[in-house]
Write an enzyme that holds these catalytic residues in place. Sequence first.
Site, PDB file in Angstrom:
ATOM      1  N   ASP A  77       5.022  36.443 -23.565  1.00  0.00           N
ATOM      2  CA  ASP A  77       5.108  37.441 -24.633  1.00  0.00           C
ATOM      3  C   ASP A  77       6.415  37.337 -25.435  1.00  0.00           C
ATOM      4  O   ASP A  77       7.477  37.058 -24.852  1.00  0.00           O
ATOM      5  CB  ASP A  77       5.049  38.817 -23.945  1.00  0.00           C
TER       6      ASP A  77
ATOM      7  N   HIS B  94      -5.326  42.094 -28.633  1.00  0.00           N
ATOM      8  CA  HIS B  94      -5.098  43.532 -28.450  1.00  0.00           C
ATOM      9  C   HIS B  94      -4.105  44.092 -29.467  1.00  0.00           C
ATOM     10  O   HIS B  94      -3.822  45.281 -29.454  1.00  0.00           O
ATOM     11  CB  HIS B  94      -4.586  43.762 -27.034  1.00  0.00           C
ATOM     12  N   ASP B  95      -3.526  43.235 -30.310  1.00  0.00           N
ATOM     13  CA  ASP B  95      -2.545  43.699 -31.305  1.00  0.00           C
ATOM     14  C   ASP B  95      -3.131  43.764 -32.703  1.00  0.00           C
ATOM     15  O   ASP B  95      -2.407  44.051 -33.658  1.00  0.00           O
ATOM     16  CB  ASP B  95      -1.347  42.734 -31.349  1.00  0.00           C
TER      17      ASP B  95
ATOM     18  N   GLU C 148       3.733  33.190 -27.187  1.00  0.00           N
ATOM     19  CA  GLU C 148       3.526  34.043 -28.364  1.00  0.00           C
ATOM     20  C   GLU C 148       4.788  33.892 -29.203  1.00  0.00           C
ATOM     21  O   GLU C 148       5.829  34.460 -28.898  1.00  0.00           O
ATOM     22  CB  GLU C 148       3.330  35.504 -27.953  1.00  0.00           C
TER      23      GLU C 148
ATOM     24  N   ASP D  17     -13.937  50.261 -15.614  1.00  0.00           N
ATOM     25  CA  ASP D  17     -13.324  51.184 -14.646  1.00  0.00           C
ATOM     26  C   ASP D  17     -14.223  51.258 -13.414  1.00  0.00           C
ATOM     27  O   ASP D  17     -15.418  51.536 -13.529  1.00  0.00           O
ATOM     28  CB  ASP D  17     -13.210  52.554 -15.342  1.00  0.00           C
TER      29      ASP D  17
ATOM     30  N   ASP E 180      -9.825  48.604 -14.303  1.00  0.00           N
ATOM     31  CA  ASP E 180      -9.027  48.128 -13.170  1.00  0.00           C
ATOM     32  C   ASP E 180      -9.534  46.769 -12.684  1.00  0.00           C
ATOM     33  O   ASP E 180     -10.544  46.252 -13.171  1.00  0.00           O
ATOM     34  CB  ASP E 180      -9.041  49.163 -12.038  1.00  0.00           C
TER      35      ASP E 180
ATOM     36  N   ASP F 122     -11.457  56.885 -12.893  1.00  0.00           N
ATOM     37  CA  ASP F 122     -10.246  57.587 -13.366  1.00  0.00           C
ATOM     38  C   ASP F 122     -10.046  57.393 -14.873  1.00  0.00           C
ATOM     39  O   ASP F 122      -9.034  57.808 -15.434  1.00  0.00           O
ATOM     40  CB  ASP F 122      -9.000  57.139 -12.579  1.00  0.00           C
TER      41      ASP F 122
ATOM     42  N   ASP G 248      -0.208  37.507 -18.209  1.00  0.00           N
ATOM     43  CA  ASP G 248       0.712  37.812 -19.292  1.00  0.00           C
ATOM     44  C   ASP G 248       2.113  37.855 -18.686  1.00  0.00           C
ATOM     45  O   ASP G 248       2.298  38.378 -17.581  1.00  0.00           O
ATOM     46  CB  ASP G 248       0.358  39.183 -19.886  1.00  0.00           C
TER      47      ASP G 248
ATOM     48  N   ASN H  31     -13.305  53.162 -10.546  1.00  0.00           N
ATOM     49  CA  ASN H  31     -13.088  54.330  -9.689  1.00  0.00           C
ATOM     50  C   ASN H  31     -13.071  55.643 -10.471  1.00  0.00           C
ATOM     51  O   ASN H  31     -12.514  56.636 -10.011  1.00  0.00           O
ATOM     52  CB  ASN H  31     -11.785  54.167  -8.883  1.00  0.00           C
TER      53      ASN H  31
HETATM   54  C1  NOJ Z   1       3.521  41.366 -28.081  1.00  0.00           C
HETATM   55  C2  NOJ Z   1       2.409  42.046 -27.356  1.00  0.00           C
HETATM   56  O1  NOJ Z   1       1.215  41.364 -27.617  1.00  0.00           O
HETATM   57  C3  NOJ Z   1       2.392  43.474 -27.847  1.00  0.00           C
HETATM   58  O2  NOJ Z   1       1.249  44.169 -27.408  1.00  0.00           O
HETATM   59  C4  NOJ Z   1       3.660  44.138 -27.393  1.00  0.00           C
HETATM   60  O3  NOJ Z   1       3.716  45.427 -27.959  1.00  0.00           O
HETATM   61  C5  NOJ Z   1       4.902  43.357 -27.831  1.00  0.00           C
HETATM   62  N1  NOJ Z   1       4.777  41.938 -27.649  1.00  0.00           N
HETATM   63  C6  NOJ Z   1       6.104  43.800 -27.035  1.00  0.00           C
HETATM   64  O4  NOJ Z   1       5.999  43.349 -25.720  1.00  0.00           O
END
Ligand code: NOJ
Length: 561
Positions: free
Chosen positions: A199, A322-323, A257, A21, A29, A25, A98, A23
């Site tokens: 995605d 991140h999933d 993906e 970050d 960013d 908040d 992405d 700034n």
């Molecule tokens: C896959 C993404 O990696 C995930 O974070 C997202 O929730 C779903 N697709 C829906 O876009």
Amino acid sequence: MKKHWWQEGVVYQIYPRSFQDSNADGVGDLRGILDRVDYLSDLGVTAVWLSPVYPSPNVDNGYDVADYQCIAPQFGTLQDWDALCAALHARGIRVIMDWVVNHSSDEHPWFAESAASRENAKADYYIWRDPVNGGVPNNWRSCWGGSAWEYVPARGQYYLHLFSKKQPDLNWACAEMREKIYDMMEWWVQRGVDGFRVDAISYLDKPADFPDAAGEAESDGYVLCMNQLTGREKTHVYIHGMQQRLKKYGDVLMIGEVVARDQAHMRRYIAPQCEEFSMAIPFVPPIVEINTWSPAALLRRVAQDWSQTDCGAWWARFLSNHDKPRQVSLYANDGEYWEQSAKMLAAFLYTLPGTPFLYQGEELGMTNVSYAALEDYDDIDTKTFFESLVLGGTSRQEAFALAKKVSRDNARTPMQWDESPNAGFSAGTPWLGVNPNYRRINARAQRKDPLSVWSFYRRLIALRKENPALIYGDFTPLCDPAQEDVLLYTRSFGQETWLVVHNWSALPHNMPEEFAGLGQPLLSGSERQGGYTAGKLRPYETAIWKLKISQKNDEISMITA
Ligand code: NOJ
């Protein structure tokens, strides 16, 4: 095989909200990333994938896009993006965006227009159906629970949303909509983008008659339909359409993906002659994986997809993103053997065929977090998973424990830069709690320590870059089925053979007989523990040898190079 820039590199995934970050908040960013480009270059990565930075109401943290050609004010401006792109390019680092186009946000202007009436110019940009028997058009369940259909009185119709109701599915059967998506991809490439991570791409095409999904209903009464939708013929046509448009720009990296039915279907997505994706990130829900996962099974999977070389396919290799929960907590040991096992996972990924993907913080061995209450979690998936468990009869306490374990927020905690407040991530209040272990696990400390996880990653990345055997070499698993915890394989290229071993367990093991006499490896994960001892594997030991094969009187022996 034709060579591509993306085969030799390492892709670093940035989750911008949690990276840096600038700034105060509390939200990371683009300027924050800009401040850290030298960190990325020092680590040796050659491409950066930015999770979505587009304007979004953030029900799914940016995977609900309200404008595909703009930057969310929280993250900065298009000019900030240009500056970041230039700074990365100046360091030889490519930029991957992405690209979330199975659905948009319901706050995208297209949706507002489409939902207003049945006769407007964007009426077909989304998937609308009349009520059936006064209710939803079919039994499909959205990924996060409840019906996949939402009613809009202005049209007297339902729209489809495979994800949340704030993520309406785009109608890929509408040629005008499709062309606009392709135009926007070109627009980004012209601005400097080197690739896209596309995605949830397996579901673009839907059957026109929307039959009920087969299978058992979940506790909410609806049936998950996504596996039944994956990879329909027209989905492949639409993906191919992206490539057709981007071809003229040269080697644009397309990472899909994807959910594939089997190996043969996976080939369809990634075989070069199909002109769809350069490589695929297979999506496997973490819950399934946690219950069925084993190191040996993982290696078997690698061996299986290695057989795709006959069609010239290439792979994205990752253990985190991140999933998923943090890899060292999910697959290894975030307690006593934290450091050794974090290094072992790294050595595993960087010696497999394919392009390694590094998710931010993985290079520090960042671990899962454990917040005290459900309210401390932000992720829609964590919350809806908890609710579905409770609805199905699990106690709230048990449901919370289960939801915590697989929560995507484990990977989304702020990056741990140093030991200062908020781990140096933000001078404000972070949008998601910092993992309290940041005083022990942080970049500043690890960069000074030649034996740290960070330094190990740096050495591995350099090793892979300098040795074509680790990139293009043939892969041969040499596992002893009786010893599931010890993974052993070679990579061979020309006259060179590399041997890699991992003891994927907290117990010591012996090196298999035929390799017990090998001397010191080129790289060992146990330097802090005294290094590799001939014939023995410490808990979570990982070691890499470069071997020379010598042949005397019909006898082949391997010696350390
Ligand atoms: C896959 C993404 O990696 C995930 O974070 C997202 O929730 C779903 N697709 C829906 O876009």
